[in-house]
Design an enzyme around this catalytic site. Sequence first.
Site, PDB file in Angstrom:
ATOM      1  N   ARG A 196      -0.834  11.370  10.752  1.00 20.40           N
ATOM      2  CA  ARG A 196       0.084  10.284  11.227  1.00 20.40           C
ATOM      3  C   ARG A 196       0.891  10.793  12.316  1.00 20.40           C
ATOM      4  O   ARG A 196       1.592  10.189  13.543  1.00 20.40           O
ATOM      5  CB  ARG A 196       1.188  10.036  10.039  1.00 20.40           C
TER       6      ARG A 196
ATOM      7  N   TYR B 211       2.107   8.717  15.191  1.00 17.93           N
ATOM      8  CA  TYR B 211       2.801   7.232  15.240  1.00 17.93           C
ATOM      9  C   TYR B 211       3.796   8.616  15.934  1.00 17.93           C
ATOM     10  O   TYR B 211       5.235   7.819  16.088  1.00 17.93           O
ATOM     11  CB  TYR B 211       2.676   7.008  14.017  1.00 17.93           C
TER      12      TYR B 211
ATOM     13  N   CYS C 241      -7.973  21.466  18.756  1.00 13.63           N
ATOM     14  CA  CYS C 241      -7.864  21.606  20.203  1.00 13.63           C
ATOM     15  C   CYS C 241      -7.644  20.481  20.779  1.00 13.63           C
ATOM     16  O   CYS C 241      -8.280  20.021  21.424  1.00 13.63           O
ATOM     17  CB  CYS C 241      -9.023  21.767  20.724  1.00 13.63           C
TER      18      CYS C 241
ATOM     19  N   GLY D 185       0.827  -1.097   0.491  1.00 11.09           N
ATOM     20  CA  GLY D 185      -0.223   0.271  -0.220  1.00 11.09           C
ATOM     21  C   GLY D 185       0.778   0.832   0.343  1.00 11.09           C
ATOM     22  O   GLY D 185       0.609   1.796  -0.775  1.00 11.09           O
TER      23      GLY D 185
HETATM   24  C1  PLP Z   1      -2.311  -2.436   5.220  1.00 12.07           C
HETATM   25  C2  PLP Z   1      -1.913  -3.897   4.849  1.00 12.07           C
HETATM   26  C3  PLP Z   1      -1.060  -3.793   3.412  1.00 12.07           C
HETATM   27  C4  PLP Z   1      -0.269  -2.947   3.418  1.00 12.07           C
HETATM   28  O1  PLP Z   1       0.756  -2.621   4.285  1.00 12.07           O
HETATM   29  P1  PLP Z   1       1.835  -1.395   3.448  1.00 12.07           P
HETATM   30  O2  PLP Z   1       2.587  -1.492   4.733  1.00 12.07           O
HETATM   31  O3  PLP Z   1       0.710  -0.151   2.934  1.00 12.07           O
HETATM   32  O4  PLP Z   1       2.480  -1.922   2.240  1.00 12.07           O
HETATM   33  C5  PLP Z   1      -0.947  -5.142   3.302  1.00 12.07           C
HETATM   34  N1  PLP Z   1      -1.422  -6.079   3.523  1.00 12.07           N
HETATM   35  C6  PLP Z   1      -2.620  -6.521   4.679  1.00 12.07           C
HETATM   36  C7  PLP Z   1      -3.047  -7.612   5.284  1.00 12.07           C
HETATM   37  C8  PLP Z   1      -2.713  -5.585   5.087  1.00 12.07           C
HETATM   38  O5  PLP Z   1      -3.264  -5.315   6.562  1.00 12.07           O
END
Ligand code: PLP
Length: 414
Positions: free
Chosen positions: A311, A315, A341, A274
């Site tokens: 983020r 984090y 706030c 992702g």
């Molecule tokens: C969130 C997720 C991903 C993607 O993770 P990235 O760090 O954004 O690449 C892939 N597989 C599963 C099962 C996820 O929950």
Amino acid sequence: MSFAYRNGVLCAERISLQTIARRFGTPCYVYSRREIEHNYGEFTRALVGRDALVCYSVKANCNLAVLALLSRLGAGFDIVSGGELARVRAAGGDPRKVVFSGVGKSEAEIAQALRARILCLNVESEPELLRVAAVARRLGIRAPIAFRVNPDIDARTHPYIATGLKGSKFGVPYAQAERLYRKAVRLRDVELIGIGCHIGSQMRVPDPLADAVRRIAALATRLADAGIPLRHIDIGGGMGIRYRKERVAPIGRFVARCLKALGTRPEALILDPGRSIVGSAGVLLTRVEYVKRTARKRFLVVDAAMNDFLRPALYGAWHDVVAVRKSRRRPALYDVVGPVCESGDFLAQRRTLAAGEGDLLAVKSAGAYGMVLSSNYNSRPRAAEVLVDGREARLVRRRERAETLYAGELVPRW
Ligand SMILES: *Cc1c(COP(=O)(O)O)cnc(C)c1O
């Protein structure tokens, strides 16, 4: 590359972020088509000659335009909810290239997935296996499944985004996996087609992923020897990107190391990245409302906040923040904060910036886990999203209006 200065002004591809701010307002997420295509291409180039499917992880950035773009490139999708399946279909994605992960799939979500004829449900527990089998039986559809196995590998990342350790809620424990496969193979309503894992996010080196793949491949070998051959191995995502000056292995290296760890296993390969596809492809564009000085600090109060981009607050994530126009203002040390706030409402802390009231700032590498984590906290309408292609910028999500915030609310007449 896709976000660079031209004549002192930061541009998305061939169009200046000043122009985009003028046309669409701020705060605004700006994505680069070229960058998304480039990052996706890094995977497909590294996988040439291998039976493989890249299932983009929808939760990183689920805008329909992004999904449609990736779908046209041939991508499949990794989803974690029925809502994400609806998005993939609305964007024209092929359900037969969808894998469905997550520890809490409801009966309705399982039914939705089976009716859509998705590629595979990644089952994460024994009770889920029984539920999937029951729903499949009721619908008269044999459920294609894989187990998501927890390989007990430390992804060496932030604890909130590590998912492959023993204490994690994700996946079935490695030690239970074989027993579950032997149980599932006897269920007539499920078809065992794969095995998967996903050990965490923002990994900077491929070693933990390669270790996990080796463990999963060993399990696939044992299963095949036991008469349970599988069609695919899903190695998850988690490839990191560069947010600061840290060293991060290129996508090609991650893929090469995983292919090596798979050895000669004949199963098809599924990857579900992702962040590494969309992270570098987006910036959050925001305008300075006030410059505020206290005895201790200087603040740039901007029009984006933690509700737009969580983020940093969630984090402690670092994102580079830059002035869109290089100016002759005197640089100073600032905290970049929003109007929400909460003292945790910051986008960046202790940054040297040359900026003043009315100036535009860009929060970089905000394409992944940005807009998707936004909320309406403090009754703030969500930002607009814009997709750039060369000299063209298209609105891909309208800025929310105040009325839409409470459109679903009802006041009882006591
Ligand atoms: C969130 C997720 C991903 C993607 O993770 P990235 O760090 O954004 O690449 C892939 N597989 C599963 C099962 C996820 O929950």
